[in-house]
Design a protein around this motif. Structure first.
Motif, mmCIF file in Angstrom:
data_model
loop_
_atom_site.group_PDB
_atom_site.id
_atom_site.type_symbol
_atom_site.label_atom_id
_atom_site.label_comp_id
_atom_site.label_asym_id
_atom_site.label_seq_id
_atom_site.Cartn_x
_atom_site.Cartn_y
_atom_site.Cartn_z
ATOM 1 N N THR A 67 13.379 -10.680 5.030
ATOM 2 C CA THR A 67 13.827 -9.784 3.967
ATOM 3 C C THR A 67 15.328 -9.506 4.065
ATOM 4 O O THR A 67 15.991 -9.372 3.046
ATOM 5 N N GLU A 68 15.846 -9.460 5.277
ATOM 6 C CA GLU A 68 17.283 -9.274 5.440
ATOM 7 C C GLU A 68 18.036 -10.501 4.926
ATOM 8 O O GLU A 68 19.047 -10.379 4.235
ATOM 9 N N ALA A 69 17.537 -11.675 5.244
ATOM 10 C CA ALA A 69 18.180 -12.914 4.791
ATOM 11 C C ALA A 69 18.147 -13.036 3.267
ATOM 12 O O ALA A 69 19.088 -13.561 2.664
ATOM 13 N N LEU A 70 17.066 -12.547 2.650
ATOM 14 C CA LEU A 70 16.928 -12.622 1.197
ATOM 15 C C LEU A 70 17.536 -11.410 0.493
ATOM 16 O O LEU A 70 17.619 -11.387 -0.738
ATOM 17 N N ASP A 71 17.918 -10.397 1.270
ATOM 18 C CA ASP A 71 18.468 -9.154 0.730
ATOM 19 C C ASP A 71 17.481 -8.503 -0.250
ATOM 20 O O ASP A 71 17.825 -8.191 -1.392
ATOM 21 N N ILE A 72 16.243 -8.328 0.224
ATOM 22 C CA ILE A 72 15.200 -7.692 -0.576
ATOM 23 C C ILE A 72 14.486 -6.641 0.269
ATOM 24 O O ILE A 72 14.588 -6.633 1.489
ATOM 25 N N ASP A 73 13.735 -5.793 -0.407
ATOM 26 C CA ASP A 73 12.887 -4.821 0.266
ATOM 27 C C ASP A 73 11.580 -5.513 0.629
ATOM 28 O O ASP A 73 11.054 -6.315 -0.149
ATOM 29 N N VAL A 74 11.052 -5.219 1.786
ATOM 30 C CA VAL A 74 9.837 -5.881 2.267
ATOM 31 C C VAL A 74 8.664 -5.700 1.312
ATOM 32 O O VAL A 74 7.788 -6.563 1.222
ATOM 33 N N VAL A 75 8.647 -4.625 0.558
ATOM 34 C CA VAL A 75 7.550 -4.355 -0.378
ATOM 35 C C VAL A 75 7.407 -5.491 -1.386
ATOM 36 O O VAL A 75 6.302 -5.815 -1.808
ATOM 37 N N LYS A 76 8.501 -6.128 -1.747
ATOM 38 C CA LYS A 76 8.459 -7.220 -2.729
ATOM 39 C C LYS A 76 7.564 -8.372 -2.262
ATOM 40 O O LYS A 76 6.978 -9.066 -3.078
ATOM 41 N N LEU A 77 7.459 -8.567 -0.962
ATOM 42 C CA LEU A 77 6.620 -9.657 -0.460
ATOM 43 C C LEU A 77 5.137 -9.334 -0.566
ATOM 44 O O LEU A 77 4.309 -10.237 -0.577
ATOM 45 N N PHE A 78 4.797 -8.057 -0.634
ATOM 46 C CA PHE A 78 3.394 -7.652 -0.654
ATOM 47 C C PHE A 78 2.865 -7.339 -2.051
ATOM 48 O O PHE A 78 1.683 -7.069 -2.214
ATOM 49 N N MET A 79 3.732 -7.373 -3.038
ATOM 50 C CA MET A 79 3.300 -7.035 -4.397
ATOM 51 C C MET A 79 2.327 -8.079 -4.932
ATOM 52 O O MET A 79 2.513 -9.277 -4.710
ATOM 53 N N PRO A 80 1.301 -7.624 -5.636
ATOM 54 C CA PRO A 80 0.365 -8.577 -6.245
ATOM 55 C C PRO A 80 1.082 -9.496 -7.209
ATOM 56 O O PRO A 80 2.079 -9.120 -7.813
ATOM 57 N N VAL A 81 0.559 -10.687 -7.327
ATOM 58 C CA VAL A 81 1.170 -11.721 -8.142
ATOM 59 C C VAL A 81 0.454 -11.788 -9.482
ATOM 60 O O VAL A 81 -0.757 -11.667 -9.553
ATOM 61 N N GLY A 82 1.206 -11.971 -10.536
ATOM 62 C CA GLY A 82 0.594 -12.191 -11.839
ATOM 63 C C GLY A 82 1.020 -11.168 -12.870
ATOM 64 O O GLY A 82 1.348 -10.033 -12.554
ATOM 65 N N ASP A 83 0.986 -11.574 -14.121
ATOM 66 C CA ASP A 83 1.390 -10.704 -15.215
ATOM 67 C C ASP A 83 0.418 -9.561 -15.445
ATOM 68 O O ASP A 83 0.805 -8.500 -15.899
ATOM 69 N N SER A 84 -0.852 -9.765 -15.139
ATOM 70 C CA SER A 84 -1.830 -8.708 -15.397
ATOM 71 C C SER A 84 -1.482 -7.460 -14.582
ATOM 72 O O SER A 84 -1.676 -6.342 -15.033
ATOM 73 N N PHE A 85 -0.971 -7.645 -13.394
ATOM 74 C CA PHE A 85 -0.597 -6.489 -12.581
ATOM 75 C C PHE A 85 0.628 -5.797 -13.166
ATOM 76 O O PHE A 85 0.681 -4.584 -13.251
ATOM 77 N N ARG A 86 1.605 -6.566 -13.556
ATOM 78 C CA ARG A 86 2.838 -5.975 -14.093
ATOM 79 C C ARG A 86 2.558 -5.152 -15.347
ATOM 80 O O ARG A 86 3.243 -4.190 -15.631
ATOM 81 N N ASN A 87 1.549 -5.552 -16.108
ATOM 82 C CA ASN A 87 1.213 -4.858 -17.343
ATOM 83 C C ASN A 87 0.269 -3.682 -17.116
ATOM 84 O O ASN A 87 -0.005 -2.934 -18.038
ATOM 85 N N ASN A 88 -0.252 -3.523 -15.899
ATOM 86 C CA ASN A 88 -1.188 -2.452 -15.612
ATOM 87 C C ASN A 88 -0.497 -1.401 -14.749
ATOM 88 O O ASN A 88 -0.445 -1.501 -13.539
ATOM 89 N N LYS A 89 0.041 -0.375 -15.398
ATOM 90 C CA LYS A 89 0.814 0.647 -14.682
ATOM 91 C C LYS A 89 -0.050 1.452 -13.720
ATOM 92 O O LYS A 89 0.440 1.907 -12.697
ATOM 93 N N GLN A 90 -1.325 1.608 -14.020
ATOM 94 C CA GLN A 90 -2.202 2.357 -13.126
ATOM 95 C C GLN A 90 -2.325 1.636 -11.785
ATOM 96 O O GLN A 90 -2.214 2.246 -10.726
ATOM 97 N N ASN A 91 -2.541 0.324 -11.817
ATOM 98 C CA ASN A 91 -2.622 -0.445 -10.572
ATOM 99 C C ASN A 91 -1.306 -0.396 -9.812
ATOM 100 O O ASN A 91 -1.292 -0.266 -8.590
ATOM 101 N N ALA A 92 -0.204 -0.509 -10.525
ATOM 102 C CA ALA A 92 1.102 -0.465 -9.877
ATOM 103 C C ALA A 92 1.314 0.879 -9.197
ATOM 104 O O ALA A 92 1.782 0.943 -8.057
ATOM 105 N N THR A 93 0.952 1.952 -9.870
ATOM 106 C CA THR A 93 1.100 3.295 -9.299
ATOM 107 C C THR A 93 0.215 3.460 -8.074
ATOM 108 O O THR A 93 0.651 4.007 -7.053
ATOM 109 N N GLN A 94 -1.015 2.972 -8.146
ATOM 110 C CA GLN A 94 -1.926 3.078 -7.007
ATOM 111 C C GLN A 94 -1.401 2.279 -5.815
ATOM 112 O O GLN A 94 -1.467 2.744 -4.671
ATOM 113 N N LEU A 95 -0.886 1.089 -6.065
ATOM 114 C CA LEU A 95 -0.363 0.270 -4.980
ATOM 115 C C LEU A 95 0.860 0.935 -4.343
ATOM 116 O O LEU A 95 0.956 1.010 -3.122
ATOM 117 N N LYS A 96 1.758 1.442 -5.159
ATOM 118 C CA LYS A 96 2.938 2.121 -4.623
ATOM 119 C C LYS A 96 2.527 3.333 -3.795
ATOM 120 O O LYS A 96 3.113 3.583 -2.726
#
Length: 115
Positions: A67-96
């Protein structure tokens, strides 16, 4: 094999797959080869390949280096993949909330150890 054991293995596989897909996508967005990322992260190219193929689960130190080499937050590696998740704010809120709770518990454990 018990149901609980199968369930844990399935969750582990899902997490490894998320990390693999997210790592590959982020690395490509940054226009890095596996070799270049490995050099920036001070890891072997084989280590990056194994993670991207879901063959290994990276240790905390390895995640930190990547994550340091990529200059990203580690959370980005654990986020679910796919558009259905991005469009579902309830799931995103629960995951966060779950991630925040896990971080809070981890920090509390560290403070207890320091007492």
């Amino acid at each position: 094999m018990s149901f609980l054991y199968k369930n844990i293995r399935m969750q582990d596989l899902e997490i490894r797959n998320r990390i693999a897909i997210n790592l590959r996508n982020i690395r490509k967005e940054k226009k890095l080869t596996q070799f270049e990322l490995a050099e920036k992260a001070d890891l072997s190219e084989g280590a990056i390949k194994r993670i991207e193929l879901s063959l290994s689960y990276p240790e905390e130190k390895t995640l930190s280096q990547i994550t340091e080499a990529l200059d990203i937050d580690v959370v980005k590696l654990f986020m679910p993949v796919g558009d259905s998740f991005r469009n579902n704010k309830q799931n995103a809120t629960q995951l966060k909330a779950a991630i925040a709770d896990n971080i809070k518990q981890f920090v509390e454990e560290i403070f207890k150890e320091l007492e």
